[in-house]
Design a protein around this motif. Structure first.
Motif, PDB file in Angstrom:
ATOM      1  N   ASN A  52       0.818  -1.209   0.000  1.00  0.00           N
ATOM      2  CA  ASN A  52       0.000   0.000   0.000  1.00  0.00           C
ATOM      3  C   ASN A  52       0.855   1.263   0.000  1.00  0.00           C
ATOM      4  OD1 ASN A  52      -1.625   2.080   2.131  1.00  0.00           O
ATOM      5  ND2 ASN A  52      -2.816   1.276   0.415  1.00  0.00           N
ATOM      6  N   ALA A  53       2.012   1.203   0.642  1.00  0.00           N
ATOM      7  CA  ALA A  53       2.915   2.358   0.670  1.00  0.00           C
ATOM      8  C   ALA A  53       3.359   2.739  -0.744  1.00  0.00           C
ATOM      9  CB  ALA A  53       4.122   2.070   1.555  1.00  0.00           C
ATOM     10  N   GLU A  54       3.503   1.746  -1.623  1.00  0.00           N
ATOM     11  CA  GLU A  54       3.856   2.029  -3.015  1.00  0.00           C
ATOM     12  C   GLU A  54       2.737   2.829  -3.688  1.00  0.00           C
ATOM     13  OE1 GLU A  54       4.661  -1.636  -4.983  1.00  0.00           O
ATOM     14  OE2 GLU A  54       6.097  -2.332  -3.462  1.00  0.00           O
ATOM     15  N   ASP A  55       1.491   2.433  -3.408  1.00  0.00           N
ATOM     16  CA  ASP A  55       0.348   3.138  -4.001  1.00  0.00           C
ATOM     17  C   ASP A  55       0.243   4.573  -3.492  1.00  0.00           C
ATOM     18  OD1 ASP A  55      -0.519   0.968  -5.536  1.00  0.00           O
ATOM     19  OD2 ASP A  55      -1.656   0.127  -3.864  1.00  0.00           O
ATOM     20  N   THR A  56       0.385   4.756  -2.177  1.00  0.00           N
ATOM     21  CA  THR A  56       0.240   6.107  -1.625  1.00  0.00           C
ATOM     22  C   THR A  56       1.385   7.009  -2.080  1.00  0.00           C
ATOM     23  OG1 THR A  56       1.321   5.386   0.435  1.00  0.00           O
ATOM     24  CG2 THR A  56      -1.089   5.353   0.380  1.00  0.00           C
ATOM     25  N   ALA A  57       2.589   6.440  -2.262  1.00  0.00           N
ATOM     26  CA  ALA A  57       3.716   7.244  -2.761  1.00  0.00           C
ATOM     27  C   ALA A  57       3.426   7.722  -4.181  1.00  0.00           C
ATOM     28  CB  ALA A  57       5.009   6.431  -2.714  1.00  0.00           C
ATOM     29  N   ARG A  58       2.899   6.829  -5.028  1.00  0.00           N
ATOM     30  CA  ARG A  58       2.544   7.230  -6.394  1.00  0.00           C
ATOM     31  C   ARG A  58       1.435   8.266  -6.386  1.00  0.00           C
ATOM     32  NH1 ARG A  58       2.968   1.719  -7.579  1.00  0.00           N
ATOM     33  NH2 ARG A  58       0.695   1.526  -7.442  1.00  0.00           N
ATOM     34  N   ALA A  59       0.492   8.087  -5.472  1.00  0.00           N
ATOM     35  CA  ALA A  59      -0.623   9.028  -5.398  1.00  0.00           C
ATOM     36  C   ALA A  59      -0.135  10.439  -5.079  1.00  0.00           C
ATOM     37  CB  ALA A  59      -1.626   8.562  -4.340  1.00  0.00           C
ATOM     38  N   ARG A  60       0.812  10.547  -4.162  1.00  0.00           N
ATOM     39  CA  ARG A  60       1.358  11.870  -3.817  1.00  0.00           C
ATOM     40  C   ARG A  60       2.133  12.460  -4.992  1.00  0.00           C
ATOM     41  NH1 ARG A  60       1.419   9.615   1.463  1.00  0.00           N
ATOM     42  NH2 ARG A  60       0.223  10.973   2.870  1.00  0.00           N
TER      43      ARG A  60
END
Length: 418
Positions: A52-60
Protein backbone atom coordinates in the motif's frame (compact mmCIF):
# COMPACT_ATOMS: atom_id res chain seq x y z
CA UNK A 1 -8.32 -10.50 -29.99
CA UNK A 2 -5.64 -8.43 -28.22
CA UNK A 3 -3.20 -9.82 -25.65
CA UNK A 4 -5.11 -8.00 -22.90
CA UNK A 5 -8.40 -9.52 -23.99
CA UNK A 6 -6.85 -12.98 -24.04
CA UNK A 7 -5.49 -12.51 -20.51
CA UNK A 8 -8.83 -11.25 -19.17
CA UNK A 9 -10.78 -14.03 -20.90
CA UNK A 10 -8.38 -16.59 -19.43
CA UNK A 11 -9.09 -15.50 -15.84
CA UNK A 12 -12.81 -15.29 -16.63
CA UNK A 13 -12.80 -18.87 -17.92
CA UNK A 14 -11.08 -20.02 -14.74
CA UNK A 15 -13.65 -18.08 -12.72
CA UNK A 16 -16.48 -19.78 -14.60
CA UNK A 17 -15.05 -23.21 -13.78
CA UNK A 18 -14.56 -22.16 -10.15
CA UNK A 19 -18.13 -20.86 -9.92
CA UNK A 20 -19.47 -24.27 -10.99
CA UNK A 21 -17.49 -25.94 -8.19
CA UNK A 22 -18.35 -23.24 -5.65
CA UNK A 23 -22.13 -23.23 -6.15
CA UNK A 24 -22.90 -26.59 -4.45
CA UNK A 25 -20.57 -26.09 -1.47
CA UNK A 26 -22.11 -26.08 2.00
CA UNK A 27 -22.23 -23.07 4.25
CA UNK A 28 -19.72 -24.75 6.58
CA UNK A 29 -17.11 -25.05 3.82
CA UNK A 30 -17.61 -21.45 2.68
CA UNK A 31 -17.51 -20.09 6.24
CA UNK A 32 -14.31 -22.01 6.95
CA UNK A 33 -12.76 -20.38 3.88
CA UNK A 34 -13.91 -16.93 4.96
CA UNK A 35 -12.36 -17.36 8.39
CA UNK A 36 -9.12 -18.49 6.75
CA UNK A 37 -9.19 -15.36 4.58
CA UNK A 38 -9.73 -13.13 7.61
CA UNK A 39 -6.87 -14.73 9.53
CA UNK A 40 -4.58 -14.47 6.51
CA UNK A 41 -5.25 -10.74 6.17
CA UNK A 42 -4.14 -10.21 9.77
CA UNK A 43 -1.14 -12.53 9.46
CA UNK A 44 0.10 -10.73 6.33
CA UNK A 45 -0.91 -7.21 7.36
CA UNK A 46 2.63 -5.83 7.25
CA UNK A 47 3.23 -7.00 3.68
CA UNK A 48 -0.10 -5.49 2.62
CA UNK A 49 0.83 -2.19 4.27
CA UNK A 50 4.18 -2.27 2.44
CA UNK A 51 2.44 -2.76 -0.90
CA UNK A 52 0.00 0.00 0.00
CA UNK A 53 2.91 2.36 0.67
CA UNK A 54 3.86 2.03 -3.02
CA UNK A 55 0.35 3.14 -4.00
CA UNK A 56 0.24 6.11 -1.63
CA UNK A 57 3.72 7.24 -2.76
CA UNK A 58 2.54 7.23 -6.39
CA UNK A 59 -0.62 9.03 -5.40
CA UNK A 60 1.36 11.87 -3.82
CA UNK A 61 3.62 12.09 -6.86
CA UNK A 62 0.51 12.34 -9.04
CA UNK A 63 -0.94 15.13 -6.90
CA UNK A 64 -3.94 13.32 -5.43
CA UNK A 65 -5.69 15.18 -2.63
CA UNK A 66 -5.08 14.19 0.98
CA UNK A 67 -8.72 13.08 1.21
CA UNK A 68 -8.23 10.66 -1.68
CA UNK A 69 -4.93 9.45 -0.24
CA UNK A 70 -6.66 8.78 3.08
CA UNK A 71 -9.27 6.64 1.29
CA UNK A 72 -6.44 4.75 -0.39
CA UNK A 73 -4.28 4.26 2.70
CA UNK A 74 -4.08 1.07 4.75
CA UNK A 75 -2.60 0.49 8.19
CA UNK A 76 -2.37 -2.62 10.33
CA UNK A 77 -5.38 -1.34 12.28
CA UNK A 78 -7.41 -0.81 9.11
CA UNK A 79 -6.52 -4.28 7.85
CA UNK A 80 -7.64 -5.76 11.17
CA UNK A 81 -10.96 -3.92 10.70
CA UNK A 82 -11.26 -5.38 7.18
CA UNK A 83 -10.64 -8.86 8.62
CA UNK A 84 -13.33 -8.25 11.25
CA UNK A 85 -15.76 -7.29 8.47
CA UNK A 86 -15.02 -10.60 6.74
CA UNK A 87 -15.70 -12.46 10.01
CA UNK A 88 -19.03 -10.64 10.32
CA UNK A 89 -20.02 -12.03 6.91
CA UNK A 90 -19.46 -15.52 8.32
CA UNK A 91 -22.28 -14.89 10.80
CA UNK A 92 -24.79 -14.00 8.09
CA UNK A 93 -27.28 -16.59 6.79
CA UNK A 94 -26.33 -18.35 3.56
CA UNK A 95 -28.94 -17.44 0.94
CA UNK A 96 -28.05 -20.29 -1.45
CA UNK A 97 -30.68 -23.03 -1.43
CA UNK A 98 -33.33 -20.90 0.29
CA UNK A 99 -36.82 -21.77 -0.95
CA UNK A 100 -38.42 -18.57 -2.20
CA UNK A 101 -41.77 -20.24 -2.80
CA UNK A 102 -43.14 -23.69 -3.36
CA UNK A 103 -46.37 -25.55 -3.91
CA UNK A 104 -47.91 -28.78 -5.19
CA UNK A 105 -49.63 -28.28 -8.53
CA UNK A 106 -53.09 -29.79 -9.22
CA UNK A 107 -51.42 -32.53 -11.28
CA UNK A 108 -49.25 -33.56 -8.33
CA UNK A 109 -45.98 -31.99 -9.46
CA UNK A 110 -43.93 -30.39 -6.67
CA UNK A 111 -42.70 -26.91 -7.65
CA UNK A 112 -39.98 -25.07 -5.73
CA UNK A 113 -38.20 -21.82 -6.58
CA UNK A 114 -34.79 -21.74 -4.86
CA UNK A 115 -31.96 -19.25 -4.62
CA UNK A 116 -28.81 -19.99 -6.62
CA UNK A 117 -25.60 -17.99 -7.16
CA UNK A 118 -25.41 -15.57 -10.07
CA UNK A 119 -22.16 -17.27 -11.15
CA UNK A 120 -19.23 -15.01 -12.06
CA UNK A 121 -19.49 -11.45 -10.75
CA UNK A 122 -17.12 -8.81 -12.09
CA UNK A 123 -16.64 -5.80 -9.82
CA UNK A 124 -15.07 -2.59 -11.14
CA UNK A 125 -14.30 -0.14 -8.37
CA UNK A 126 -12.30 2.93 -7.45
CA UNK A 127 -9.94 3.98 -4.71
CA UNK A 128 -10.51 2.01 -1.55
CA UNK A 129 -8.53 -1.28 -1.45
CA UNK A 130 -10.75 -2.53 1.39
CA UNK A 131 -13.37 -3.19 -1.29
CA UNK A 132 -11.10 -5.97 -2.62
CA UNK A 133 -11.54 -8.07 0.51
CA UNK A 134 -15.17 -7.03 1.13
CA UNK A 135 -16.28 -7.92 -2.40
CA UNK A 136 -14.38 -11.21 -2.44
CA UNK A 137 -15.96 -12.25 0.85
CA UNK A 138 -19.51 -11.28 -0.14
CA UNK A 139 -19.21 -13.08 -3.47
CA UNK A 140 -17.83 -16.22 -1.84
CA UNK A 141 -20.52 -16.32 0.85
CA UNK A 142 -23.24 -16.10 -1.82
CA UNK A 143 -21.57 -18.81 -3.90
CA UNK A 144 -20.20 -16.57 -6.65
CA UNK A 145 -16.74 -16.34 -8.17
CA UNK A 146 -15.32 -12.80 -8.03
CA UNK A 147 -13.34 -11.01 -10.75
CA UNK A 148 -11.94 -7.88 -9.11
CA UNK A 149 -10.89 -4.86 -11.14
CA UNK A 150 -9.78 -2.06 -8.83
CA UNK A 151 -8.34 1.29 -9.85
CA UNK A 152 -4.75 1.67 -10.98
CA UNK A 153 -4.13 3.90 -7.95
CA UNK A 154 -4.51 0.86 -5.66
CA UNK A 155 -2.93 -1.75 -7.94
CA UNK A 156 -0.09 -2.81 -5.62
CA UNK A 157 -2.43 -3.05 -2.61
CA UNK A 158 -5.07 -5.00 -4.51
CA UNK A 159 -2.49 -7.37 -5.97
CA UNK A 160 -1.10 -8.24 -2.55
CA UNK A 161 -4.54 -8.58 -0.93
CA UNK A 162 -5.69 -11.00 -3.62
CA UNK A 163 -2.46 -12.99 -3.29
CA UNK A 164 -3.10 -13.34 0.44
CA UNK A 165 -6.74 -14.36 -0.06
CA UNK A 166 -5.84 -16.96 -2.69
CA UNK A 167 -3.11 -18.43 -0.49
CA UNK A 168 -5.73 -18.83 2.24
CA UNK A 169 -8.24 -20.46 -0.13
CA UNK A 170 -5.61 -22.98 -1.26
CA UNK A 171 -5.76 -24.50 2.23
CA UNK A 172 -9.56 -24.93 2.15
CA UNK A 173 -12.20 -26.74 0.13
CA UNK A 174 -13.00 -23.64 -1.94
CA UNK A 175 -11.45 -23.36 -5.42
CA UNK A 176 -8.64 -20.79 -5.50
CA UNK A 177 -9.94 -19.22 -8.70
CA UNK A 178 -13.12 -18.16 -6.88
CA UNK A 179 -11.16 -14.95 -6.17
CA UNK A 180 -9.09 -13.37 -8.94
CA UNK A 181 -7.70 -9.97 -9.82
CA UNK A 182 -8.33 -8.91 -13.39
CA UNK A 183 -4.89 -8.52 -15.01
CA UNK A 184 -3.72 -5.09 -16.11
CA UNK A 185 -4.15 -1.60 -14.74
CA UNK A 186 -5.15 0.27 -17.91
CA UNK A 187 -8.54 0.90 -19.44
CA UNK A 188 -8.08 -1.95 -21.90
CA UNK A 189 -8.36 -4.55 -19.14
CA UNK A 190 -11.54 -2.97 -17.76
CA UNK A 191 -12.99 -2.79 -21.26
CA UNK A 192 -12.14 -6.45 -21.88
CA UNK A 193 -13.97 -7.40 -18.67
CA UNK A 194 -17.00 -5.42 -19.81
CA UNK A 195 -17.02 -7.34 -23.09
CA UNK A 196 -16.60 -10.84 -21.61
CA UNK A 197 -20.24 -11.74 -22.19
CA UNK A 198 -20.81 -15.45 -21.77
CA UNK A 199 -17.95 -15.72 -19.28
CA UNK A 200 -19.02 -13.03 -16.80
CA UNK A 201 -22.63 -13.15 -15.62
CA UNK A 202 -22.97 -9.66 -14.17
CA UNK A 203 -20.87 -6.53 -13.62
CA UNK A 204 -21.21 -4.29 -10.57
CA UNK A 205 -19.46 -0.89 -10.78
CA UNK A 206 -18.68 0.81 -7.47
CA UNK A 207 -17.56 4.42 -7.59
CA UNK A 208 -18.51 7.83 -8.92
CA UNK A 209 -21.07 8.63 -11.56
CA UNK A 210 -18.49 8.82 -14.36
CA UNK A 211 -17.30 5.26 -13.69
CA UNK A 212 -20.82 3.87 -13.42
CA UNK A 213 -22.00 5.50 -16.65
CA UNK A 214 -18.87 4.40 -18.52
CA UNK A 215 -19.53 0.78 -17.53
CA UNK A 216 -23.22 1.04 -18.45
CA UNK A 217 -22.40 2.50 -21.88
CA UNK A 218 -19.57 0.16 -22.81
CA UNK A 219 -20.51 -3.17 -21.24
CA UNK A 220 -22.07 -6.05 -23.13
CA UNK A 221 -22.25 -7.93 -19.81
CA UNK A 222 -25.42 -7.18 -17.77
CA UNK A 223 -24.73 -4.35 -15.29
CA UNK A 224 -26.25 -3.58 -11.91
CA UNK A 225 -25.87 0.18 -11.39
CA UNK A 226 -24.88 1.19 -7.88
CA UNK A 227 -23.94 4.20 -5.92
CA UNK A 228 -24.65 7.53 -7.59
CA UNK A 229 -26.98 9.47 -5.30
CA UNK A 230 -28.55 12.86 -5.92
CA UNK A 231 -30.75 12.50 -2.82
CA UNK A 232 -33.47 14.94 -1.72
CA UNK A 233 -35.09 16.01 1.54
CA UNK A 234 -38.52 17.63 1.17
CA UNK A 235 -39.90 19.65 4.09
CA UNK A 236 -43.68 19.67 3.78
CA UNK A 237 -46.10 22.39 4.86
CA UNK A 238 -47.25 20.05 7.63
CA UNK A 239 -43.76 19.24 8.89
CA UNK A 240 -42.63 19.37 12.51
CA UNK A 241 -39.95 21.99 11.92
CA UNK A 242 -37.74 20.90 14.80
CA UNK A 243 -37.59 17.39 13.31
CA UNK A 244 -37.14 18.85 9.86
CA UNK A 245 -34.14 20.91 10.99
CA UNK A 246 -32.40 17.93 12.55
CA UNK A 247 -33.17 15.60 9.62
CA UNK A 248 -32.04 18.08 6.95
CA UNK A 249 -28.78 18.84 8.76
CA UNK A 250 -28.04 15.17 9.49
CA UNK A 251 -28.81 14.10 5.93
CA UNK A 252 -26.31 16.65 4.59
CA UNK A 253 -23.57 16.90 7.21
CA UNK A 254 -23.30 13.54 9.00
CA UNK A 255 -20.92 12.52 6.20
CA UNK A 256 -20.32 14.31 2.92
CA UNK A 257 -18.75 11.63 0.72
CA UNK A 258 -21.47 8.96 0.69
CA UNK A 259 -24.09 8.19 -1.94
CA UNK A 260 -26.93 8.50 0.61
CA UNK A 261 -25.99 12.06 1.63
CA UNK A 262 -28.65 14.65 0.78
CA UNK A 263 -27.65 17.00 -2.04
CA UNK A 264 -30.90 18.99 -2.42
CA UNK A 265 -33.29 20.42 0.17
CA UNK A 266 -36.81 21.29 -1.00
CA UNK A 267 -38.99 23.45 1.26
CA UNK A 268 -42.73 24.07 0.89
CA UNK A 269 -43.49 27.78 0.56
CA UNK A 270 -45.78 27.69 3.61
CA UNK A 271 -42.91 26.39 5.75
CA UNK A 272 -40.25 28.71 4.31
CA UNK A 273 -40.67 31.71 6.64
CA UNK A 274 -40.44 29.64 9.82
CA UNK A 275 -37.90 27.06 8.60
CA UNK A 276 -35.40 28.54 6.17
CA UNK A 277 -33.73 31.15 8.42
CA UNK A 278 -32.93 28.50 11.05
CA UNK A 279 -31.74 25.77 8.69
CA UNK A 280 -29.64 28.16 6.58
CA UNK A 281 -27.96 29.54 9.70
CA UNK A 282 -27.27 26.04 11.03
CA UNK A 283 -25.81 24.89 7.72
CA UNK A 284 -23.57 27.96 7.50
CA UNK A 285 -22.28 27.32 11.02
CA UNK A 286 -21.33 23.80 9.92
CA UNK A 287 -19.44 25.06 6.87
CA UNK A 288 -22.00 24.14 4.20
CA UNK A 289 -22.23 26.33 1.09
CA UNK A 290 -25.86 26.80 0.06
CA UNK A 291 -26.76 27.04 -3.63
CA UNK A 292 -30.22 28.60 -3.57
CA UNK A 293 -32.93 29.85 -5.89
CA UNK A 294 -34.17 33.45 -5.67
CA UNK A 295 -36.65 32.67 -2.90
CA UNK A 296 -33.93 31.03 -0.80
CA UNK A 297 -31.54 33.92 -1.37
CA UNK A 298 -34.24 36.26 -0.04
CA UNK A 299 -33.59 34.65 3.36
CA UNK A 300 -29.81 34.40 2.87
CA UNK A 301 -28.29 36.85 0.36
CA UNK A 302 -24.90 35.18 0.92
CA UNK A 303 -26.15 31.95 -0.65
CA UNK A 304 -24.69 31.13 -4.07
CA UNK A 305 -27.17 31.58 -6.90
CA UNK A 306 -28.25 28.10 -7.96
CA UNK A 307 -27.84 27.05 -11.59
CA UNK A 308 -29.54 24.29 -13.55
CA UNK A 309 -26.44 22.17 -12.98
CA UNK A 310 -26.80 22.44 -9.20
CA UNK A 311 -30.12 20.59 -9.20
CA UNK A 312 -28.55 17.54 -10.86
CA UNK A 313 -25.20 17.53 -9.05
CA UNK A 314 -24.06 14.88 -6.60
CA UNK A 315 -21.70 17.19 -4.69
CA UNK A 316 -20.09 14.73 -2.24
CA UNK A 317 -18.87 17.89 -0.53
CA UNK A 318 -20.14 20.53 1.94
CA UNK A 319 -22.48 22.01 -0.69
CA UNK A 320 -26.27 21.85 -0.75
CA UNK A 321 -28.82 22.96 -3.35
CA UNK A 322 -31.91 24.51 -1.72
CA UNK A 323 -35.20 25.38 -3.41
CA UNK A 324 -38.63 26.65 -2.32
CA UNK A 325 -41.52 24.77 -3.96
CA UNK A 326 -45.19 25.70 -4.16
CA UNK A 327 -46.61 22.25 -3.36
CA UNK A 328 -45.86 18.62 -2.63
CA UNK A 329 -46.53 17.82 -6.28
CA UNK A 330 -43.95 20.42 -7.32
CA UNK A 331 -41.44 18.75 -5.01
CA UNK A 332 -42.22 15.37 -6.57
CA UNK A 333 -41.88 16.81 -10.08
CA UNK A 334 -38.47 18.27 -9.18
CA UNK A 335 -37.34 14.93 -7.77
CA UNK A 336 -38.57 13.04 -10.83
CA UNK A 337 -36.58 15.36 -13.07
CA UNK A 338 -33.27 15.45 -11.22
CA UNK A 339 -33.08 12.43 -8.92
CA UNK A 340 -30.77 9.46 -9.55
CA UNK A 341 -33.46 7.23 -7.97
CA UNK A 342 -31.38 6.49 -4.88
CA UNK A 343 -33.06 7.93 -1.74
CA UNK A 344 -35.59 10.70 -1.09
CA UNK A 345 -37.10 11.84 2.21
CA UNK A 346 -40.24 13.70 3.25
CA UNK A 347 -40.67 15.39 6.62
CA UNK A 348 -44.36 15.76 7.43
CA UNK A 349 -46.96 15.13 10.12
CA UNK A 350 -49.62 14.57 7.46
CA UNK A 351 -50.29 10.90 6.72
CA UNK A 352 -51.98 11.87 3.47
CA UNK A 353 -48.91 13.84 2.35
CA UNK A 354 -46.62 10.98 3.32
CA UNK A 355 -48.73 8.45 1.39
CA UNK A 356 -48.84 10.69 -1.68
CA UNK A 357 -45.08 11.26 -1.60
CA UNK A 358 -44.28 7.56 -1.14
CA UNK A 359 -46.62 6.49 -3.94
CA UNK A 360 -45.37 9.09 -6.43
CA UNK A 361 -41.61 9.10 -5.80
CA UNK A 362 -39.92 6.27 -7.70
CA UNK A 363 -36.59 5.74 -5.95
CA UNK A 364 -34.89 2.72 -4.41
CA UNK A 365 -35.61 4.04 -0.90
CA UNK A 366 -38.12 6.59 0.38
CA UNK A 367 -37.83 7.91 3.93
CA UNK A 368 -40.69 9.36 5.95
CA UNK A 369 -39.49 11.56 8.83
CA UNK A 370 -36.00 10.03 8.71
CA UNK A 371 -32.60 10.97 7.30
CA UNK A 372 -31.49 9.73 3.87
CA UNK A 373 -28.33 8.45 5.59
CA UNK A 374 -30.21 5.32 6.69
CA UNK A 375 -30.12 3.76 3.21
CA UNK A 376 -27.35 1.31 4.01
CA UNK A 377 -27.10 -2.47 4.26
CA UNK A 378 -25.84 -2.32 7.84
CA UNK A 379 -28.52 0.15 8.93
CA UNK A 380 -31.21 -2.01 7.27
CA UNK A 381 -30.01 -5.01 9.26
CA UNK A 382 -28.61 -6.87 6.23
CA UNK A 383 -25.18 -7.10 7.87
CA UNK A 384 -23.27 -6.23 4.72
CA UNK A 385 -23.79 -4.94 1.19
CA UNK A 386 -21.96 -4.95 -2.13
CA UNK A 387 -23.48 -1.59 -3.04
CA UNK A 388 -26.82 0.20 -3.41
CA UNK A 389 -28.64 -0.54 -6.64
CA UNK A 390 -30.56 2.30 -8.27
CA UNK A 391 -32.05 0.04 -10.96
CA UNK A 392 -35.39 -1.76 -11.17
CA UNK A 393 -34.06 -5.23 -11.92
CA UNK A 394 -33.90 -8.12 -9.45
CA UNK A 395 -31.91 -6.01 -6.97
CA UNK A 396 -32.90 -2.53 -5.84
CA UNK A 397 -31.59 -0.60 -2.84
CA UNK A 398 -28.89 -2.04 -0.54
CA UNK A 399 -27.59 -5.27 -2.10
CA UNK A 400 -27.14 -7.83 0.64
CA UNK A 401 -26.36 -11.51 0.14
CA UNK A 402 -29.83 -12.50 -1.18
CA UNK A 403 -29.54 -9.84 -3.91
CA UNK A 404 -26.33 -11.53 -5.10
CA UNK A 405 -28.31 -14.61 -6.06
CA UNK A 406 -30.73 -15.55 -8.81
CA UNK A 407 -33.33 -18.32 -8.66
CA UNK A 408 -34.15 -21.52 -10.45
CA UNK A 409 -37.21 -23.75 -10.42
CA UNK A 410 -36.96 -27.36 -9.31
CA UNK A 411 -39.89 -29.50 -10.44
CA UNK A 412 -40.29 -33.00 -8.98
CA UNK A 413 -42.68 -35.53 -10.42
CA UNK A 414 -43.40 -39.25 -10.45
CA UNK A 415 -43.36 -40.15 -14.12
CA UNK A 416 -45.51 -37.14 -15.00
CA UNK A 417 -46.20 -36.57 -18.71
CA UNK A 418 -47.83 -33.64 -20.40
Amino acid sequence: MSDTEREVHAVAERAKDAAADLAPLSRAVKDEALLAMADALVDHAESIVAANAEDTARARENGLSEAMIDRLSLSVERIEAIADAVREIVELPDPVGEVVRGKILPNGLELHQIRVPLGVIGIIYEGRPNVTADAAALCLKSGNAALLRGSSSAYSSNTRIVEVLREALAKTGVPVDAVQLVPGAGRDSARALMRARGLVDVLIPRGGGALIQAVVRESTVPVIETGEGNCHVYVDAAADLDKALDIAVNAKTQRYSTCNTAETLLVHKHAADAFLPDVLRRLRELGVTVHGDDRVRFYDPEAVEATEEDWSTEYLSPDLAVKVVDSLDDAVAHIRRYSTAHTEAIVTDSQAAARRFVSRVDSAAVMVNASTRFTDGGEFGFGAEIGISTQKLHARGPMGLPEMTSTKYVVTGDGHLR
